[in-house]
Design an enzyme around this catalytic site. Structure first.
Site, PDB file in Angstrom:
ATOM      1  N   ARG A  13       0.838  -1.192   0.000  1.00 43.82           N
ATOM      2  CA  ARG A  13       0.000   0.000   0.000  1.00 43.82           C
ATOM      3  C   ARG A  13       0.874   1.244   0.000  1.00 43.82           C
ATOM      4  O   ARG A  13       1.950   1.251   0.600  1.00 43.82           O
ATOM      5  CB  ARG A  13      -0.880   0.047   1.246  1.00 43.82           C
ATOM      6  CG  ARG A  13      -1.888  -1.075   1.371  1.00 43.82           C
ATOM      7  CD  ARG A  13      -2.697  -0.883   2.644  1.00 43.82           C
ATOM      8  NE  ARG A  13      -3.716  -1.909   2.798  1.00 43.82           N
ATOM      9  CZ  ARG A  13      -4.600  -1.921   3.799  1.00 43.82           C
ATOM     10  NH1 ARG A  13      -4.561  -0.980   4.713  1.00 43.82           N
ATOM     11  NH2 ARG A  13      -5.502  -2.877   3.876  1.00 43.82           N
TER      12      ARG A  13
ATOM     13  N   ASP B  15       0.083   5.355   0.967  1.00 42.75           N
ATOM     14  CA  ASP B  15      -0.966   6.211   1.512  1.00 42.75           C
ATOM     15  C   ASP B  15      -1.260   7.386   0.594  1.00 42.75           C
ATOM     16  O   ASP B  15      -0.530   7.654  -0.370  1.00 42.75           O
ATOM     17  CB  ASP B  15      -0.559   6.721   2.892  1.00 42.75           C
ATOM     18  CG  ASP B  15      -0.492   5.606   3.930  1.00 42.75           C
ATOM     19  OD1 ASP B  15      -1.225   4.615   3.768  1.00 42.75           O
ATOM     20  OD2 ASP B  15       0.287   5.749   4.894  1.00 42.75           O
TER      21      ASP B  15
ATOM     22  N   ARG C 182       7.675   7.197   7.374  1.00 42.16           N
ATOM     23  CA  ARG C 182       7.330   8.562   7.775  1.00 42.16           C
ATOM     24  C   ARG C 182       7.535   8.778   9.273  1.00 42.16           C
ATOM     25  O   ARG C 182       7.928   9.862   9.713  1.00 42.16           O
ATOM     26  CB  ARG C 182       5.899   8.874   7.356  1.00 42.16           C
ATOM     27  CG  ARG C 182       5.746   8.983   5.829  1.00 42.16           C
ATOM     28  CD  ARG C 182       4.303   8.918   5.395  1.00 42.16           C
ATOM     29  NE  ARG C 182       3.526  10.020   5.923  1.00 42.16           N
ATOM     30  CZ  ARG C 182       2.188  10.081   5.858  1.00 42.16           C
ATOM     31  NH1 ARG C 182       1.508   9.087   5.293  1.00 42.16           N
ATOM     32  NH2 ARG C 182       1.550  11.117   6.346  1.00 42.16           N
TER      33      ARG C 182
END
Length: 250
Positions: A52, A54, A199
């Site tokens: 994935r 974001d 992150r």
């Protein structure tokens, strides 16, 4: 009915999309790719991505697998230009390769690499593609901290809460900052990544760079396995998935 499996490599600017994975009431990269490929191949195509990304995250080397029925391999492999003609400009197919019928874009990946971009002066051409940081950062100290990541395997402190992963263990093999003109590029490579991991690591390393915490604090944060002790997640705009490796692709 003959069904064959392929990998497609794509690149995309994630600024306009709610991440990779299809979701209700939001436009995603996967949704647009599946529609374009279904139209081109004239049959339903459902891709499954290597992971994935974001909302707002970019990719230059993202892989997905898909199955095609009753089409000659040459017609499938030579479809890049046709698929690109049906995709928005922010998404580009790069190549299609044949793989075995049990190949899996997510589970077969042996490593992934991300880059995170930071710039220090306002630049309209870096909007949504890099994070503007106005503070002065101690890059040498940040690199010392980044190197410590290679000594650990449990990164629970950098993982999003309530994920469905069976383990928070990862093996990081590269973590380094490089100074560029008016900016920094952080490169990190590992066998796998947790949700929001890069992150969160960046947010903590920036705290190191601002001298808000020291190297011993950084070790304590990792060893605590507690997400609330780590730094805030940095903006998605600077993050790029740049490379995914498979044992059977060279």
């Amino acid at each position: 009915m003959i069904k064959k499996r392929y990998f497609i490599q794509i690149a995309y600017d994630g600024s306009l999309y709610h991440g990779w994975q299809i979701q209700p009431n939001a436009i995603t990269v996967q949704e647009l790719l599946d529609k374009a490929m279904s139209t081109f191949y004239r049959q339903p195509i459902e891709t499954l991505g290597c992971g994935r990304t974001d909302t707002g995250v970019h990719a230059t080397g993202f892989y997905a697998h898909f199955d095609v029925e009753n089409l000659e391999e040459s017609k499938v492999l030579n479809a890049v230009a046709g698929i690109n003609a049906m995709l928005p400009y922010q998404i580009a197919a790069k190549k299609i390769v044949p793989v075995s019928d049990d190949a899996h874009a997510r589970f077969d990946a042996i490593s992934r690499a991300y880059k995170y971009y930071i710039h220090f002066e306002k630049d309209p051409f870096k909007l949504n593609r890099s994070w503007l940081v106005k503070d002065k950062l101690d890059v040498d100290l940040m690199n010392q901290a980044a190197k410590l990541l290679l000594d650990y395997t449990d990164f629970s402190c950098f993982s999003k809460s309530n994920t469905q992963t069976f383990t928070n263990n990862c093996k990081i093999t590269t973590a380094v900052f490089e100074e560029k003109e008016n900016g920094l590029v952080f490169t990190i490579q590992a066998d796998r990544f947790l949700r929001n991991m890069v992150r969160a690591i960046m947010g903590t390393l920036v705290r190191i760079g601002k001298h808000e915490i020291n190297l011993e604090d950084f070790k304590t944060i990792i060893e605590s396995k507690n997400r609330s002790n780590a730094g805030q997640s940095v903006p998605a705009c600077g993050l790029y998935l740049v490379k995914v490796e498979y044992p059977y692709l060279r």
